[in-house]
Design a protein around this motif. Structure first.
Motif, PDB file in Angstrom:
ATOM      1  N   ALA A 170      -6.737   4.906  14.131  1.00  0.00           N
ATOM      2  CA  ALA A 170      -8.333   4.424  13.228  1.00  0.00           C
ATOM      3  C   ALA A 170      -9.139   4.594  12.425  1.00  0.00           C
ATOM      4  N   LYS A 171      -8.270   6.043  12.129  1.00  0.00           N
ATOM      5  CA  LYS A 171      -8.829   6.441  10.862  1.00  0.00           C
ATOM      6  C   LYS A 171      -7.281   6.260   9.793  1.00  0.00           C
ATOM      7  N   ARG A 172      -6.161   6.293  10.013  1.00  0.00           N
ATOM      8  CA  ARG A 172      -5.338   5.595   8.943  1.00  0.00           C
ATOM      9  C   ARG A 172      -5.962   4.261   8.547  1.00  0.00           C
ATOM     10  N   LEU A 173      -6.571   3.147   9.525  1.00  0.00           N
ATOM     11  CA  LEU A 173      -6.908   1.981   9.037  1.00  0.00           C
ATOM     12  C   LEU A 173      -7.985   1.487   8.142  1.00  0.00           C
TER      13      LEU A 173
ATOM     14  N   GLU B  34       0.865  -1.044   0.270  1.00  0.00           N
ATOM     15  CA  GLU B  34       0.087   0.575   0.207  1.00  0.00           C
ATOM     16  C   GLU B  34       0.480   1.368  -0.108  1.00  0.00           C
ATOM     17  N   ALA B  35       0.477   2.228  -0.341  1.00  0.00           N
ATOM     18  CA  ALA B  35       1.055   3.641  -0.273  1.00  0.00           C
ATOM     19  C   ALA B  35       1.641   3.933   0.710  1.00  0.00           C
ATOM     20  N   THR B  36       0.073   3.838   1.851  1.00  0.00           N
ATOM     21  CA  THR B  36       1.027   4.121   3.489  1.00  0.00           C
ATOM     22  C   THR B  36       0.383   3.314   3.851  1.00  0.00           C
ATOM     23  N   PRO B  37       1.589   2.163   4.079  1.00  0.00           N
ATOM     24  CA  PRO B  37       1.284   0.597   5.029  1.00  0.00           C
ATOM     25  C   PRO B  37       1.477   1.678   6.282  1.00  0.00           C
ATOM     26  N   THR B  38       0.205   0.251   7.333  1.00  0.00           N
ATOM     27  CA  THR B  38       0.142  -0.296   8.525  1.00  0.00           C
ATOM     28  C   THR B  38       0.926  -1.445   8.920  1.00  0.00           C
ATOM     29  N   THR B  39       1.715  -1.401   9.360  1.00  0.00           N
ATOM     30  CA  THR B  39       2.217  -2.762  10.071  1.00  0.00           C
ATOM     31  C   THR B  39       1.057  -3.983  10.597  1.00  0.00           C
TER      32      THR B  39
END
Length: 219
Positions: A195-198, A172-177
């Motif tokens: 939460a908003k990022r997810l 993803e362009a803005t990844p979350t581990t």
């Protein structure tokens, strides 16, 4: 394709059939106890051929493959009274090395054998881990330490086999581990920005999306 480099090894592939599972004084049906598969096996959109689920919410396209890192086994062995099996000790389908929760991100797509899998969410541990290994707080520890492992969908069906290399091919362009996603979902529920990022992850399963939206509506 992605410019990111992340490679792991598929140490073992395991599947289970529904059997009686002792939970205290109650016996429940479960396929939690899985056995390694010798040779190649078909990986379809609903998971490994022959891998069974006792409950509907334990399977489905978003939960097709459960992945757990071999690197976490030594940590557990210090807390589990019996010797851990070399694979599937925590009900996982893929026992892997080199793909820890703090390196793998939601939305990551990995090529393994003839298949492609996509990470959808952290694994939510259940009571069966504690019951199997005689450690009452096992599920709590797994979440607290953020060593849950993760669940994947199958983007491309194909044959897979233990010993194959697992290569990251898309991120993803803005990844979350996975580790951070576990923290946001289950440990730090006041992290509204997290939460908003997810929620920006388009592949987030519908039930988790609803949970996060309800959390934000409380503001």
């Amino acid at each position: 394709m992605t410019n990111e480099t992340l490679t792991g090894l598929l140490e073992s592939i395991s599947r289970g059939t529904v059997k009686d599972f002792q939970h205290g004084k109650v016996v429940v049906p479960s396929a939690f106890v899985k056995e390694p598969i010798p040779g190649a096996v078909w990986l379809g959109v609903l998971g490994i051929l022959g891998d069974e689920h006792a409950y509907k919410h334990h399977g489905g396209p978003d939960l097709a493959v459960c992945v757990y890192s071999k690197e976490y086994y030594p940590w557990w062995q210090e807390k589990v009274p019996a010797i851990l099996p070399p694979a599937a000790a925590f009900g996982e389908n893929f026992t892997v090395s080199g793909l820890l929760d703090d390196a793998v991100c939601l939305g990551d797509q990995f090529e393994v054998g003839g298949a492609i899998i996509k990470v959808t969410q952290p694994r939510l541990p259940c009571f069966k881990i504690a019951r199997r290994h005689g450690v009452p707080l096992a599920a709590v520890w797994m979440q607290r330490e953020s060593i849950t492992g993760y669940l994947c969908s199958v983007v491309q069906e194909g044959y897979v086999q233990a010993g194959q290399v697992i290569n990251l091919i898309e991120r993803e362009a803005t990844p979350t581990t996975v580790r951070n996603a576990n923290r946001i979902l289950y440990l730090d529920k006041d992290d509204k920005q997290g939460a908003k990022r997810l929620l920006e992850f388009q592949g987030l399963p519908a039930d988790i999306r609803k949970k996060l939206l309800r959390r934000l509506e409380k503001d």
